[in-house]
Design an enzyme around this catalytic site. Structure first.
Site: not given
Length: 347
Positions: A206, A56, A289, A81, A160, A291-292, A190
């Site tokens: 990784d 605003e 992200e 607000c 992925a 891991g599994p 991200r």
């Protein structure tokens, strides 16, 4: 142009403006504002960066002839607000300029604030309309709304996988799965979230940087690591203090400049306790992200809002299996980036 259609057109513009602050305003919401006089836009603005002027204020400042404001309609995507925060109340600004009418997309989700800004405007004699394109506004600020309605961050789970359903080599070593263009998209994802979360094994295997370096002028997310037993020691990127990093564990609280260890008192309900802690720190959204195993634990506890899967055309025949999407979660979007397929599911 009919009044209802005009309200929608100008609110659509306000929503477009709001989205320009996507990577920069968290933990605040994205807000856009359009000021209209006699059917023409005379000023517009959006909340550009956390701690700086609200939408605003920027819109009013953009109006050249301030005398027109008392005959103008203000379209704003979130209720103005009515309290002092990092900036003065926007409701007071609109009252000061004797705005004729204010059209609001969504009320502020704070229970102690919701409706107060509208009431303040109405008591000052300003006509107020609420709910124009409300669903679109909810979608735009779904992270903000979830955090303040439910006390938990909005959670996006991403991985992925190869065409035959693997996320890494059999020995756990990393595997280049998606193409370069898709990787740029991932870095944009991200930059759009307040935090990025992985587990211990992803760091050990990784050594990721967990930043948005491939997205121009990106605001890097806070790195969030679950390392229950403090196994991550030595020369890992997450310990380089180049961006804010939080390590949740079962053993210690410690702060070292940009690196903070946060102790969760017990393994029981670890994820929920961590997520509540993150929300209290102003982290309203998280990109998980991997891991599994970590992803599967989020699935088992129903702690997710979106799932994004990148499926490449590459096959490796054996490796670590990708997670399975929980049953009953609708696919809301599917598109291609060169030879990669993107699948987005949402609850």
């Amino acid at each position: 142009m009919e009044r209802q259609n005009a309200d929608q057109v100008f609110m659509e513009r306000a929503l477009q403006l709001a989205a320009l602050g996507r990577e920069w305003v968290s933990p605040n919401p994205m807000v856009g504002c359009v000021i209209v006089h006699d059917g023409l836009i005379i000023g517009e603005g959006f909340h550009q960066k956390y701690g700086e002027a609200h939408a605003e204020v920027n819109a009013v400042n953009a109006v050249i002839n301030k005398e027109l404001l008392h005959e103008a309609t203000v379209y704003v995507t979130l209720e103005p607000c009515a309290h002092f925060g990092k900036t003065p109340p926007c409701a007071d600004l609109l009252i000061k300029h004797k705005i004729k009418k204010v059209v609001v997309c969504n009320l502020d989700p704070f229970p102690q604030v919701s409706g107060i800004g509208v009431k303040k405007l109405q008591e000052a004699g300003i006509e107020v309309v609420v709910g124009v394109l409300a669903q679109e506004g909810e979608e735009l600020n779904k992270r903000f709304f979830k955090a303040h309605r439910f006390g938990l961050p909005y959670i996006v789970i991403k991985w992925a996988e190869t065409s035959d359903g693997y996320v890494a080599q059999k020995d756990g070593n990393p595997l280049a799965i998606s193409n370069t263009t898709t990787n740029i998209t991932v870095h944009r994802w991200r930059a759009e979230e307040a935090g990025i979360l992985v587990g211990t094994n992803t760091i050990l295997n990784d050594n990721p940087q967990l930043n948005a370096r491939n997205w121009p002028e990106a605001n890097n997310p806070t790195r969030i690591i679950i390392d229950r037993n403090l196994r991550i020691q030595g020369d890992f990127h997450i310990l380089d203090q180049k961006q804010k990093t939080l390590i949740y564990n079962l053993h210690k609280n410690q702060s070292i400049d940009n690196l903070e260890y946060i102790k969760i008192e017990s393994e029981i309900d670890f994820l929920n306790k961590m997520l509540s802690s993150l929300k209290n720190r102003g982290i309203n959204s998280i990109l998980v992200e991997g891991g599994p195993q970590l992803i599967q634990s989020f699935f088992e506890e129903q702690l997710y809002d979106e799932i994004r899967i990148i499926k490449s055309g590459r096959a490796i025949k054996e490796g670590i299996n990708a997670p399975n999407v929980p049953s009953g979660i609708p696919l809301v979007k599917n598109y291609s980036i060169l030879n990669d397929q993107i699948f987005i599911f949402a609850r």
